[in-house]
Design a protein around this motif. Structure first.
Motif, short mmCIF file in Angstrom:
data_model
loop_
_atom_site.label_atom_id
_atom_site.label_comp_id
_atom_site.label_asym_id
_atom_site.label_seq_id
_atom_site.Cartn_x
_atom_site.Cartn_y
_atom_site.Cartn_z
N HIS A 134 0.70 -1.34 -0.07
CA HIS A 134 -0.02 0.00 -0.16
C HIS A 134 0.74 1.41 0.07
N MET A 135 2.05 1.32 0.69
CA MET A 135 2.77 2.44 1.13
C MET A 135 3.42 2.60 -0.64
N LEU A 136 3.93 1.57 -1.08
CA LEU A 136 4.79 1.89 -2.37
C LEU A 136 3.60 2.25 -3.45
N ALA A 137 2.65 1.60 -3.54
CA ALA A 137 1.45 1.85 -4.46
C ALA A 137 0.95 3.48 -4.34
N ARG A 138 0.80 3.97 -3.20
CA ARG A 138 0.36 5.16 -2.93
C ARG A 138 1.38 5.99 -3.19
N GLN A 139 2.84 5.69 -3.02
CA GLN A 139 3.77 6.77 -3.32
C GLN A 139 3.78 7.07 -4.92
#
Ligand code: TYC
Length: 103
Positions: A85-90
């Motif tokens: 989720h963190m990498l995708a939102r970044q």
């Protein structure tokens, strides 16, 4: 010492629990916007897949809507979902991950 049926069953259940923790599948969900290359790189970095394995998993998710990225203990699986989720939102991708217990 006597060994009633109940305590034998209890003992073997306890032994199995300590030897095999409950395992969780980390699932990737398809969407129309996340680039294929981003999903492949994420499977390599977060889930330690080879490029060939990552490509097979990504294409499975793309074609079937959902797929298994890896199987882990509860805490590791939670961390993997959060990392996705963190990498995708970044990268402003809508990529979704979730987890479910095995069996
Ligand atoms: N469907 C996406 C595309 O065509 C690729 C994709 C694959 C997206 C797997 C998410 O979990 C996913 N670009």
């Amino acid at each position: 010492k006597s060994s009633p049926k109940g305590s034998v069953a209890l003992k073997s259940r306890t032994e199995r629990k300590t030897q095999r923790p409950r395992m969780y599948r980390v699932l990737l969900h398809n969407d129309d916007y996340t680039p294929m290359e981003f999903v492949v790189r994420l499977l390599q970095t977060v889930f330690h897949r080879t490029e060939a394995e990552a490509t097979v998993i990504m294409l499975h998710v793309h074609n079937h809507g959902i797929g298994v990225a890896g199987v882990y203990t509860h805490e590791i699986a939670e961390t993997k979902v959060a990392q996705v989720h963190m990498l995708a939102r970044q990268q402003e991708c809508p990529l979704m991950a979730s987890m479910e217990p095995e069996e």
